[in-house]
Design an enzyme around this catalytic site. Structure first.
Site, mmCIF file in Angstrom:
data_model
loop_
_atom_site.group_PDB
_atom_site.id
_atom_site.type_symbol
_atom_site.label_atom_id
_atom_site.label_comp_id
_atom_site.label_asym_id
_atom_site.label_seq_id
_atom_site.Cartn_x
_atom_site.Cartn_y
_atom_site.Cartn_z
ATOM 1 N N LYS A 150 42.947 -21.552 -12.492
ATOM 2 C CA LYS A 150 43.866 -21.382 -13.621
ATOM 3 C C LYS A 150 43.153 -20.624 -14.731
ATOM 4 O O LYS A 150 42.680 -21.190 -15.711
ATOM 5 C CB LYS A 150 44.337 -22.742 -14.122
ATOM 6 C CG LYS A 150 45.176 -23.457 -13.094
ATOM 7 C CD LYS A 150 45.468 -24.853 -13.537
ATOM 8 C CE LYS A 150 46.911 -25.041 -13.851
ATOM 9 N NZ LYS A 150 47.195 -26.394 -14.339
ATOM 10 N N SER A 167 50.843 -23.721 -14.404
ATOM 11 C CA SER A 167 50.882 -24.824 -13.447
ATOM 12 C C SER A 167 50.549 -24.395 -12.030
ATOM 13 O O SER A 167 51.071 -23.389 -11.530
ATOM 14 C CB SER A 167 52.285 -25.437 -13.450
ATOM 15 O OG SER A 167 52.444 -26.280 -12.349
ATOM 16 N N ALA A 168 49.733 -25.207 -11.392
ATOM 17 C CA ALA A 168 49.446 -25.010 -9.969
ATOM 18 C C ALA A 168 50.480 -25.739 -9.114
ATOM 19 O O ALA A 168 50.358 -25.799 -7.897
ATOM 20 C CB ALA A 168 48.040 -25.511 -9.653
ATOM 21 N N GLU A 218 39.804 -33.058 -4.995
ATOM 22 C CA GLU A 218 40.231 -32.418 -6.250
ATOM 23 C C GLU A 218 39.624 -33.120 -7.466
ATOM 24 O O GLU A 218 39.183 -32.467 -8.414
ATOM 25 C CB GLU A 218 41.768 -32.439 -6.349
ATOM 26 C CG GLU A 218 42.269 -31.685 -7.570
ATOM 27 C CD GLU A 218 43.683 -32.057 -8.007
ATOM 28 O OE1 GLU A 218 44.375 -32.818 -7.319
ATOM 29 O OE2 GLU A 218 44.074 -31.580 -9.084
ATOM 30 N N ASP A 222 49.177 -27.547 -19.063
ATOM 31 C CA ASP A 222 49.385 -27.839 -17.652
ATOM 32 C C ASP A 222 50.716 -28.595 -17.533
ATOM 33 O O ASP A 222 51.259 -29.061 -18.543
ATOM 34 C CB ASP A 222 48.209 -28.721 -17.199
ATOM 35 C CG ASP A 222 48.415 -29.301 -15.821
ATOM 36 O OD1 ASP A 222 48.777 -28.545 -14.907
ATOM 37 O OD2 ASP A 222 48.222 -30.520 -15.663
ATOM 38 N N ASP A 257 45.029 -32.193 -17.600
ATOM 39 C CA ASP A 257 44.578 -33.484 -17.059
ATOM 40 C C ASP A 257 43.452 -33.290 -16.042
ATOM 41 O O ASP A 257 42.951 -34.262 -15.494
ATOM 42 C CB ASP A 257 45.729 -34.245 -16.373
ATOM 43 C CG ASP A 257 46.046 -33.686 -15.004
ATOM 44 O OD1 ASP A 257 46.497 -32.530 -14.933
ATOM 45 O OD2 ASP A 257 45.810 -34.383 -14.006
ATOM 46 N N ASP A 263 51.928 -30.801 -14.220
ATOM 47 C CA ASP A 263 51.874 -32.047 -13.458
ATOM 48 C C ASP A 263 50.801 -32.984 -13.995
ATOM 49 O O ASP A 263 49.639 -32.615 -14.132
ATOM 50 C CB ASP A 263 51.579 -31.755 -11.977
ATOM 51 C CG ASP A 263 52.750 -31.113 -11.279
ATOM 52 O OD1 ASP A 263 53.828 -31.730 -11.256
ATOM 53 O OD2 ASP A 263 52.594 -29.988 -10.774
HETATM 54 P P1 TMP Z 1 48.345 -28.765 -11.891
HETATM 55 O O1 TMP Z 1 48.694 -30.101 -12.455
HETATM 56 O O2 TMP Z 1 46.962 -28.353 -12.239
HETATM 57 O O3 TMP Z 1 49.364 -27.748 -12.210
HETATM 58 O O4 TMP Z 1 48.273 -28.879 -10.312
HETATM 59 C C1 TMP Z 1 49.186 -29.486 -9.519
HETATM 60 C C2 TMP Z 1 48.756 -30.818 -9.055
HETATM 61 O O5 TMP Z 1 49.472 -31.076 -7.856
HETATM 62 C C3 TMP Z 1 47.295 -31.012 -8.718
HETATM 63 O O6 TMP Z 1 46.804 -32.086 -9.458
HETATM 64 C C4 TMP Z 1 47.273 -31.366 -7.241
HETATM 65 C C5 TMP Z 1 48.674 -31.806 -6.974
HETATM 66 N N1 TMP Z 1 49.171 -31.549 -5.622
HETATM 67 C C6 TMP Z 1 49.926 -32.542 -5.027
HETATM 68 O O7 TMP Z 1 50.122 -33.616 -5.606
HETATM 69 N N2 TMP Z 1 50.436 -32.322 -3.783
HETATM 70 C C7 TMP Z 1 50.237 -31.152 -3.119
HETATM 71 O O8 TMP Z 1 50.723 -30.993 -2.002
HETATM 72 C C8 TMP Z 1 49.462 -30.125 -3.751
HETATM 73 C C9 TMP Z 1 49.203 -28.838 -3.039
HETATM 74 C C10 TMP Z 1 48.965 -30.366 -5.013
HETATM 75 MG MG MG Z 2 47.811 -31.452 -13.749
#
Ligand code: TMP
Ligand code: MG
Length: 292
Positions: free
Chosen positions: A205, A156-157, A88, A41, A230, A43
């Site tokens: 994912k 990554s999202a 979340e 991942d 995470d 973020d």
């Molecule tokens: P990921 O870490 O799983 O790739 O996902 C991205 C992270 O971003 C997830 O923990 C939620 C966060 N997020 C924000 O902080 N701000 C936002 O506007 C959005 C849509 C997601």
């Molecule tokens: Mg993350």
């Protein structure tokens, strides 16, 4: 295992089944680097959760907090974060319950971002001014993987254009890296007009968004996996890998630690509690890659 990988004795390390974790790490070493791939991942996994006593931004929040967003837009984006982020990470709701709400969050954020005047050329500067940081030890992590030709798949999202820029500015965007994420689509004037599909959020994912990318098929001989995440949603990131023989799941538990620890210990082989470094991952990798 502690004497072979001393970092496993760090104060942040929590392991439910130490024997099992040690056995997986030993198998990863036996199989060697030619069988290994890393799925991670971005973020709050490769990037830091806390820095200088403040929350670090996610790739979305780098855009949301930036000067190119109108004051009203920034407020709306913040309101969405405060509403959806607790959902979340809520340990009392299942991923299935969270799914539609995450789609709602991402869609509303993308819609708001598209209404702003975001230029492709502004992204590098926005990232530079954002205060984002990769976890301590990132250079060793990215460089070790590259030197040993271990593929690193970043799933990554977040926002692909932003996270690529972060890695580029840190001088570690090596050729072994592949990214699947939400990418921006710009018009002929370089202005953001939409996000390219399919939408990736925290809880899809998996194969449903990887179909057609063929990435894992090409790597079908890489049957050893280190997975870094995470979120509970990161646990399915390796589902598209055809012949998994050994998988070591390392989870960063950044927030709401007491409430979530039990579920993380059940799901991740190694849980890192409020650990802003890649030291444990680096230690394991060093052990696997060293020829002794
Ligand atoms: P990921 O870490 O799983 O790739 O996902 C991205 C992270 O971003 C997830 O923990 C939620 C966060 N997020 C924000 O902080 N701000 C936002 O506007 C959005 C849509 C997601
Ligand atoms: Mg993350």
């Amino acid at each position: 295992m502690g004497f072979r990988v001393p970092e496993l004795r760090n104060a942040s390390v929590r392991i439910q089944h130490p024997e099992r974790a040690a056995a997986i790490i030993r198998s990863l070493k036996e199989q060697g680097p030619s069988k290994l791939q890393v799925i991670s991942d971005f973020d709050m996994t490769l990037s830091r959760f806390w820095c200088h006593g403040r929350r670090c931004p996610t790739s979305h929040n780098i855009l949301s907090d930036s000067r190119v967003i109108s004051e009203d837009g920034r407020k709306q984006l913040k309101d969405l974060l405060h509403y959806y982020y607790p959902i979340e990470i809520d340990p009392n709701r299942t991923p299935e319950e969270k799914q539609p709400l995450m789609v709602e969050w991402w869609s509303r954020v993308h819609e708001l971002l598209v209404q702003q005047n975001i230029h492709k050329e502004d992204i590098a500067q926005i990232v530079r001014e954002s205060g984002v940081m990769l976890r301590d030890g990132f250079k060793e992590w990215f460089d070790q993987l590259h030197e040993h030709n271990v593929p690193l798949f970043i799933f990554s999202a977040g926002v692909g254009d932003v996270l690529e820029e972060i890695i580029r500015q840190a001088n570690v965007f090596h050729a072994n890296i592949n990214v699947v994420s939400n990418y921006m689509d710009f018009d002929e004037n370089g202005v953001l007009r939409c996000f390219k599909g399919p939408l990736i959020h925290t809880y899809n994912k998996n194969n449903s968004v990887l179909q057609g990318t063929e990435y894992f098929q090409q790597l079908s001989t890489r049957t050893s996996i280190i997975l870094l995440g995470d979120s509970m949603g990161d646990l399915t990131m390796a589902d598209g890998v055809p012949n998994v023989e050994n998988i070591l799941k390392i989870g960063f538990l950044n927030d709401k630690v007491e409430e979530r620890m039990g579920k993380y210990l059940d799901a991740y082989d190694i849980v890192l509690e409020r650990d802003e470094t890649l030291d444990v991952a680096n230690g394991i990798l060093r052990y696997i890659l060293t020829e002794t």
